[in-house]
Design a protein around this motif. Structure first.
Motif, mmCIF file in Angstrom:
data_model
loop_
_atom_site.group_PDB
_atom_site.id
_atom_site.type_symbol
_atom_site.label_atom_id
_atom_site.label_comp_id
_atom_site.label_asym_id
_atom_site.label_seq_id
_atom_site.Cartn_x
_atom_site.Cartn_y
_atom_site.Cartn_z
ATOM 1 N N SER A 193 0.734 -1.064 0.125
ATOM 2 C CA SER A 193 -0.017 0.131 -0.069
ATOM 3 C C SER A 193 0.848 1.184 0.099
ATOM 4 O O SER A 193 2.019 1.108 0.842
ATOM 5 C CB SER A 193 -0.972 0.077 1.210
ATOM 6 N N LEU A 194 0.547 2.158 -0.876
ATOM 7 C CA LEU A 194 1.214 3.423 -0.656
ATOM 8 C C LEU A 194 1.040 4.271 0.650
ATOM 9 O O LEU A 194 1.740 5.136 0.866
ATOM 10 C CB LEU A 194 0.525 4.632 -1.795
ATOM 11 N N GLN A 195 0.073 3.898 1.274
ATOM 12 C CA GLN A 195 -0.371 4.623 2.593
ATOM 13 C C GLN A 195 0.437 3.791 3.855
ATOM 14 O O GLN A 195 0.405 4.394 4.901
ATOM 15 C CB GLN A 195 -1.761 4.553 2.921
ATOM 16 N N ALA A 196 1.040 2.667 3.618
ATOM 17 C CA ALA A 196 1.717 2.021 4.554
ATOM 18 C C ALA A 196 2.987 2.972 5.084
ATOM 19 O O ALA A 196 3.568 3.569 4.383
ATOM 20 C CB ALA A 196 2.357 0.585 4.135
ATOM 21 N N ALA A 197 3.456 2.510 6.266
ATOM 22 C CA ALA A 197 4.719 3.182 6.905
ATOM 23 C C ALA A 197 5.781 2.257 6.962
ATOM 24 O O ALA A 197 6.654 2.937 7.165
ATOM 25 C CB ALA A 197 4.156 3.453 8.397
ATOM 26 N N LYS A 198 5.607 0.996 6.854
ATOM 27 C CA LYS A 198 6.723 0.189 6.951
ATOM 28 C C LYS A 198 7.418 -0.089 5.490
ATOM 29 O O LYS A 198 6.785 -0.390 4.585
ATOM 30 C CB LYS A 198 6.396 -1.246 7.532
ATOM 31 N N SER A 251 -6.950 1.049 -8.102
ATOM 32 C CA SER A 251 -7.407 0.984 -6.642
ATOM 33 C C SER A 251 -6.555 0.517 -5.724
ATOM 34 O O SER A 251 -7.025 0.502 -4.479
ATOM 35 C CB SER A 251 -8.831 0.767 -6.870
ATOM 36 N N GLY A 252 -5.726 -0.379 -6.077
ATOM 37 C CA GLY A 252 -5.139 -1.322 -4.842
ATOM 38 C C GLY A 252 -5.711 -2.299 -4.483
ATOM 39 O O GLY A 252 -6.685 -2.867 -5.201
#
Length: 274
Positions: A204-209, A230-231
């Motif tokens: 995910s482009l929103q992932a932090a790791k 849309s992922g």
């Protein structure tokens, strides 16, 4: 030459009509067969011992020169030893091909999808899971990367393009014969995998790791790759245990899904020391 059959020249031949129908998904699903177009794919299938029903070649071409070792090898594998070879007209080659300038050979292959249970047999499994990936080129490339990186399987979830689409098959470049690929309902399969101790990792482009901080040396890891636009779907994303991102220091909104899958699969390979 072993098992050479009689020449077929008419487009009205029942065998030809049945072959051409395999360009459509409904007929592939009903018959459990699919088309392999071109020298490389037919060679790869023969070398891998994939079950073939027939091979058709343009009688006026010299394509058979590239198949001498397969046609005359008495030690050939059981599946490929008695495959019938049909000399046909160029018109038949064109009728059974999706490309504008078809190569002078194609084969009719039998589907042999693995069972879901086969996913859980590896001691250190690495599985690429596709959730709604719709471009045939992307799916084919991911299958190639999975085979090249030593992944144990590829799972195609609902909404993903048909594996046996001629464009998808061509994009695999024969890797289809070297890594198990199966279709499944991810909302059913992923919970089963989780219950067996599989680590399910989303992208995910929103992932932090960062993917480079994730430990892929765990015994069994499944990587989920979502739709091009849309992922991951909401139903699938909630089943992931963790999400990772590929850090980008340059200026690009995102990577193509096949490129992202390749990066992650080979990072897993690197960490595992393969």
């Amino acid at each position: 030459m072993r098992n050479l059959k009689g020449y077929i020249g008419s487009l009205d031949n029942p065998r030809v009509k049945a072959w051409a129908k395999l360009l459509e998904r409904k007929h592939r699903e009903r018959e459990g067969k699919f088309l392999l177009e071109g020298v490389h794919l037919v060679q790869e299938a023969l070398a891998a011992g994939w079950p073939l029903e027939a091979i058709a070649f343009d009688e006026g071409s010299e394509v058979l020169d590239q198949f001498e070792s397969f046609m005359d090898d008495e030690e050939m594998n059981e599946e490929g030893s008695d495959v019938p070879w049909f000399p046909v007209s160029p018109e038949i080659i064109a009728k059974c091909s999706e490309t504008g300038t078809p190569q002078p050979i194609f084969a009719i292959a039998l589907k042999k999808p693995p069972s879901a249970e086969s996913l859980f047999g590896a001691e250190s499994g690495l599985v690429a899971v596709l959730d709604g990936v719709q471009d045939p080129g992307n799916v084919g490339t991911i299958v190639r990367s999975a085979a090249a990186s030593g992944a144990t399987a590829v799972v195609l979830g609902k909404g993903t393009v048909d594996l046996y689409n001629p464009k998808t098959i061509r994009s695999t470049m024969g890797a289809l014969f070297h890594v198990p690929v199966l279709e499944a309902d991810l909302t059913t399969l992923l919970p089963q995998a989780s219950a067996r101790g599989v680590s399910i990792v989303g992208t995910s482009l929103q992932a932090a790791k960062s993917c480079y901080d994730y430990d892929f040396r765990e015994s069994n890891v499944w990587l989920i790759f979502g739709n091009e636009g849309s992922g991951m779907s909401e139903q699938v994303s909630v089943l992931a245990h963790a999400n990772v991102i590929i850090p980008m220091t340059g200026r690009a909104e995102s990577l193509n899904v096949a490129m992202a899958a390749t990066v992650l699969l080979f990072e897993a390979q690197r960490q595992r020391g393969q």
